[in-house]
Design a protein around this motif. Structure first.
Motif, PDB file in Angstrom:
ATOM      1  N   VAL A   9      -4.596   3.608   5.973  1.00  0.00           N
ATOM      2  CA  VAL A   9      -3.468   2.693   5.747  1.00  0.00           C
ATOM      3  C   VAL A   9      -2.232   3.469   5.308  1.00  0.00           C
ATOM      4  O   VAL A   9      -1.116   3.225   5.792  1.00  0.00           O
ATOM      5  CB  VAL A   9      -3.862   1.627   4.699  1.00  0.00           C
ATOM      6  CG1 VAL A   9      -2.641   0.979   4.081  1.00  0.00           C
ATOM      7  CG2 VAL A   9      -4.753   0.569   5.346  1.00  0.00           C
ATOM      8  N   ARG A  10      -2.401   4.398   4.396  1.00  0.00           N
ATOM      9  CA  ARG A  10      -1.253   5.179   3.920  1.00  0.00           C
ATOM     10  C   ARG A  10      -0.648   6.012   5.042  1.00  0.00           C
ATOM     11  O   ARG A  10       0.576   6.176   5.126  1.00  0.00           O
ATOM     12  CB  ARG A  10      -1.690   6.054   2.750  1.00  0.00           C
ATOM     13  CG  ARG A  10      -2.012   5.247   1.486  1.00  0.00           C
ATOM     14  CD  ARG A  10      -2.669   6.097   0.424  1.00  0.00           C
ATOM     15  NE  ARG A  10      -3.094   5.288  -0.713  1.00  0.00           N
ATOM     16  CZ  ARG A  10      -4.229   5.475  -1.374  1.00  0.00           C
ATOM     17  NH1 ARG A  10      -5.069   6.453  -1.005  1.00  0.00           N
ATOM     18  NH2 ARG A  10      -4.543   4.702  -2.402  1.00  0.00           N
ATOM     19  N   GLY A  11      -1.491   6.545   5.919  1.00  0.00           N
ATOM     20  CA  GLY A  11      -0.978   7.299   7.055  1.00  0.00           C
ATOM     21  C   GLY A  11      -0.166   6.425   7.996  1.00  0.00           C
ATOM     22  O   GLY A  11       0.892   6.833   8.491  1.00  0.00           O
ATOM     23  N   ARG A  12      -0.644   5.204   8.228  1.00  0.00           N
ATOM     24  CA  ARG A  12       0.096   4.286   9.090  1.00  0.00           C
ATOM     25  C   ARG A  12       1.435   3.891   8.477  1.00  0.00           C
ATOM     26  O   ARG A  12       2.427   3.707   9.195  1.00  0.00           O
ATOM     27  CB  ARG A  12      -0.743   3.030   9.354  1.00  0.00           C
ATOM     28  CG  ARG A  12      -1.851   3.228  10.358  1.00  0.00           C
ATOM     29  CD  ARG A  12      -1.288   3.475  11.748  1.00  0.00           C
ATOM     30  NE  ARG A  12      -0.692   2.261  12.333  1.00  0.00           N
ATOM     31  CZ  ARG A  12       0.182   2.263  13.319  1.00  0.00           C
ATOM     32  NH1 ARG A  12       0.611   3.414  13.837  1.00  0.00           N
ATOM     33  NH2 ARG A  12       0.664   1.133  13.805  1.00  0.00           N
ATOM     34  N   LEU A  13       1.494   3.757   7.161  1.00  0.00           N
ATOM     35  CA  LEU A  13       2.765   3.404   6.517  1.00  0.00           C
ATOM     36  C   LEU A  13       3.763   4.551   6.605  1.00  0.00           C
ATOM     37  O   LEU A  13       4.966   4.321   6.711  1.00  0.00           O
ATOM     38  CB  LEU A  13       2.529   2.983   5.067  1.00  0.00           C
ATOM     39  CG  LEU A  13       2.012   1.547   4.934  1.00  0.00           C
ATOM     40  CD1 LEU A  13       1.516   1.275   3.534  1.00  0.00           C
ATOM     41  CD2 LEU A  13       3.079   0.531   5.331  1.00  0.00           C
ATOM     42  N   ASP A  14       3.283   5.789   6.563  1.00  0.00           N
ATOM     43  CA  ASP A  14       4.186   6.917   6.804  1.00  0.00           C
ATOM     44  C   ASP A  14       4.796   6.808   8.207  1.00  0.00           C
ATOM     45  O   ASP A  14       5.990   7.078   8.404  1.00  0.00           O
ATOM     46  CB  ASP A  14       3.424   8.242   6.663  1.00  0.00           C
ATOM     47  CG  ASP A  14       3.064   8.556   5.206  1.00  0.00           C
ATOM     48  OD1 ASP A  14       3.684   7.968   4.297  1.00  0.00           O
ATOM     49  OD2 ASP A  14       2.153   9.386   4.993  1.00  0.00           O
ATOM     50  N   GLU A  15       3.980   6.401   9.171  1.00  0.00           N
ATOM     51  CA  GLU A  15       4.476   6.209  10.535  1.00  0.00           C
ATOM     52  C   GLU A  15       5.475   5.052  10.585  1.00  0.00           C
ATOM     53  O   GLU A  15       6.474   5.111  11.314  1.00  0.00           O
ATOM     54  CB  GLU A  15       3.305   5.943  11.484  1.00  0.00           C
ATOM     55  CG  GLU A  15       2.347   7.117  11.639  1.00  0.00           C
ATOM     56  CD  GLU A  15       1.110   6.754  12.441  1.00  0.00           C
ATOM     57  OE1 GLU A  15       1.154   5.727  13.169  1.00  0.00           O
ATOM     58  OE2 GLU A  15       0.094   7.462  12.342  1.00  0.00           O
ATOM     59  N   PHE A  53       0.812  -1.219   0.000  1.00  0.00           N
ATOM     60  CA  PHE A  53       0.000   0.000   0.000  1.00  0.00           C
ATOM     61  C   PHE A  53       0.848   1.273   0.000  1.00  0.00           C
ATOM     62  O   PHE A  53       0.313   2.371  -0.139  1.00  0.00           O
ATOM     63  CB  PHE A  53      -0.959  -0.013   1.193  1.00  0.00           C
ATOM     64  CG  PHE A  53      -1.955  -1.144   1.133  1.00  0.00           C
ATOM     65  CD1 PHE A  53      -2.955  -1.145   0.181  1.00  0.00           C
ATOM     66  CD2 PHE A  53      -1.862  -2.215   2.005  1.00  0.00           C
ATOM     67  CE1 PHE A  53      -3.870  -2.189   0.104  1.00  0.00           C
ATOM     68  CE2 PHE A  53      -2.758  -3.265   1.947  1.00  0.00           C
ATOM     69  CZ  PHE A  53      -3.771  -3.247   0.992  1.00  0.00           C
ATOM     70  N   ALA A  54       2.161   1.123   0.149  1.00  0.00           N
ATOM     71  CA  ALA A  54       3.051   2.285   0.058  1.00  0.00           C
ATOM     72  C   ALA A  54       3.471   2.575  -1.372  1.00  0.00           C
ATOM     73  O   ALA A  54       4.035   3.639  -1.650  1.00  0.00           O
ATOM     74  CB  ALA A  54       4.299   2.063   0.913  1.00  0.00           C
ATOM     75  N   LEU A  55       3.222   1.662  -2.296  1.00  0.00           N
ATOM     76  CA  LEU A  55       3.601   1.884  -3.687  1.00  0.00           C
ATOM     77  C   LEU A  55       2.724   2.961  -4.316  1.00  0.00           C
ATOM     78  O   LEU A  55       1.524   3.053  -4.020  1.00  0.00           O
ATOM     79  CB  LEU A  55       3.448   0.591  -4.500  1.00  0.00           C
ATOM     80  CG  LEU A  55       4.451  -0.521  -4.214  1.00  0.00           C
ATOM     81  CD1 LEU A  55       4.044  -1.778  -4.976  1.00  0.00           C
ATOM     82  CD2 LEU A  55       5.855  -0.096  -4.609  1.00  0.00           C
ATOM     83  N   PRO A  56       3.285   3.765  -5.217  1.00  0.00           N
ATOM     84  CA  PRO A  56       2.446   4.731  -5.926  1.00  0.00           C
ATOM     85  C   PRO A  56       1.478   4.006  -6.853  1.00  0.00           C
ATOM     86  O   PRO A  56       1.792   2.939  -7.389  1.00  0.00           O
ATOM     87  CB  PRO A  56       3.465   5.561  -6.725  1.00  0.00           C
ATOM     88  CG  PRO A  56       4.645   4.659  -6.884  1.00  0.00           C
ATOM     89  CD  PRO A  56       4.699   3.815  -5.640  1.00  0.00           C
ATOM     90  N   THR A  57       0.301   4.569  -7.012  1.00  0.00           N
ATOM     91  CA  THR A  57      -0.684   4.021  -7.944  1.00  0.00           C
ATOM     92  C   THR A  57      -0.559   4.761  -9.261  1.00  0.00           C
ATOM     93  O   THR A  57      -0.812   5.965  -9.339  1.00  0.00           O
ATOM     94  CB  THR A  57      -2.111   4.162  -7.393  1.00  0.00           C
ATOM     95  OG1 THR A  57      -2.188   3.487  -6.137  1.00  0.00           O
ATOM     96  CG2 THR A  57      -3.120   3.558  -8.353  1.00  0.00           C
ATOM     97  N   LEU A  58      -0.144   4.042 -10.296  1.00  0.00           N
ATOM     98  CA  LEU A  58       0.067   4.657 -11.600  1.00  0.00           C
ATOM     99  C   LEU A  58      -1.263   4.920 -12.287  1.00  0.00           C
ATOM    100  O   LEU A  58      -2.275   4.260 -12.003  1.00  0.00           O
ATOM    101  CB  LEU A  58       0.936   3.740 -12.466  1.00  0.00           C
ATOM    102  CG  LEU A  58       2.307   3.383 -11.896  1.00  0.00           C
ATOM    103  CD1 LEU A  58       3.017   2.411 -12.823  1.00  0.00           C
ATOM    104  CD2 LEU A  58       3.142   4.631 -11.687  1.00  0.00           C
TER     105      LEU A  58
END
Length: 395
Positions: A375-381, A197-202
């Motif tokens: 989810v993206r916020g948690r991956l930043d953490e 879920f940290a990968l950019p979505t193209l």
């Protein structure tokens, strides 16, 4: 600083490579001065695709089966295992000691939901973690999966490899709970979402009206070796029945895989159905998988990372689970009702779930989108925590 990446990377499993991509992007942003390399299952692919120097993990990789009478085959195989374990131990220890940090990027490296022998990854991973402890190298298991392991030798090796690590995080509460039962986890270990879920979505093509159906090579677990062919046949027959039900309803189907080993199953299903409305186009990268998923309006996935990518793209998704991890990620996204256990797979029930999901599309998509932001916020953490532990001096 020298940073090594370790595991079943470049082996043809798209999910494993996706987590590698996520960690590479993080490392290149956080430590652009670092020298990166990998000890992995597919070194040629890792070097070609990501520009990372890589060496082969597993001295026996690619060796031909022994020939001759059964006693000779058994003796040769045993000799290879012993020799391979000795050689791998020396190679892994030599590799680890040349690094400051070794990262295991995601994956189900503390699971036994699919068959594996103790002298394969469990032994290699144990030696890697032990080497880190001996040589003062920071070994980090990042957002990994775990389960309660019934096989005694595998359980001992995998639990020790986790306990010896400098840093651990788990990709769901189920994995952390299993790790605590196995005494793999420490009190400060955290749960962060899967690195995919940290990968950019193209940018992807607009979705059409086809259904993405992900199938896989599923021989059961370690305890099912004697019945592996029967288990695979029953699963393939049920997925074929489901595809035929979709076709009878006027739907188009795009078949998907998550590992190169799955292609034989896809081709089997395609040959049984024999319809121009069933499409399979080979792919080997995460970008290609996302592009193909972008063309479908609903995802039915078996291979774990097919399910993850369906959710990542905000698609209404049904998971066919061969481990607790499938249900865990569906719970994480608030869509756990769209799940079946692979060992109790029922093609007609699967179709009814699919039909019901179409009537719930708006609600389901809204729920998935809301959870994706969290989810993206948690991956930043997760990455901030990793930086502090590995590069900021915190222990």
């Amino acid at each position: 600083m020298r940073i090594g990446l370790f595991g079943r990377l470049g082996s043809g499993n798209i999910g494993n490579d996706a987590t590698l991509e996520a960690v590479l992007a993080y490392l290149k942003a956080e430590r652009p001065d670092a020298v990166l390399d990998s000890l992995c299952s597919g070194p040629e692919r890792v070097t070609e695709r990501y520009g990372v120097p890589a060496a082969q993990l597993g001295w026996l990789a690619g060796s031909q089966p022994a020939r001759g009478p059964k006693p000779i085959r058994l003796a040769v195989s045993l000799g290879r295992i012993v020799a391979g374990s000795v050689i791998d131990t020396w190679r892994i220890m030599s590799w680890v000691r040349r690094h400051d940090v070794v990262v295991i990027p995601g994956m189900g490296v503390l699971e036994t939901t699919l068959p594996q022998r103790p002298w394969e990854l469990p032994w290699s991973q144990f030696v890697m973690s032990l080497s880190g402890k001996l040589f003062g190298v920071k070994v980090a298991f990042v957002s990994v999966g775990a389960n309660v392991i019934r096989e005694r030798v595998n359980g001992w090796l995998l639990s020790r490899s986790a306990r010896l690590a400098y840093y651990r995080s788990f990709r769901d509460e189920q994995s952390l709970g299993a790790a605590q039962k196995m005494r793999m986890a420490g009190l400060s270990d955290q749960v962060y979402p899967d690195l995919v879920f940290a990968l950019p979505t193209l940018p992807i093509a607009p979705a059409g009206d086809s259904v993405g159906v992900g199938v896989m090579a599923f021989p059961g677990g370690d305890e099912d070796r004697a019945h592996a062919e029967q288990i695979q046949e029953e699963y393939t027959a049920k997925m074929t029945q489901f595809v035929e039900r979709l076709l009878a309803d006027g739907r188009r189907v795009r078949l998907l895989i998550g590992d190169e080993a799955d292609e034989a199953v896809v081709l089997d299903v395609q040959s049984r159905v024999q319809s121009a409305h069933v499409v399979y186009e080979p792919f080997t990268s995460t970008d290609e998988l996302m592009n193909q998923l972008g063309t479908v309006d609903t995802v039915i996935g078996t291979r774990f990372h097919t399910v993850l990518f369906g959710l990542k793209l905000g698609k209404p998704t049904i998971a066919i689970g061969y481990g607790r991890k499938h249900l865990a990620v569906m719970e994480q996204f608030g869509v756990e009702e769209w799940f079946q256990d692979i060992r109790e797979l029922d093609a007609e029930r699967l179709y009814k779930q699919f039909a019901a999901l179409q009537g719930e599309r708006v609600r389901v998509v809204g729920t998935i989108d809301e959870r994706l932001r969290m989810v993206r916020g948690r991956l930043d953490e997760q990455f901030a925590d990793l930086t502090a532990v590995l590069f900021g001096g915190r222990s």
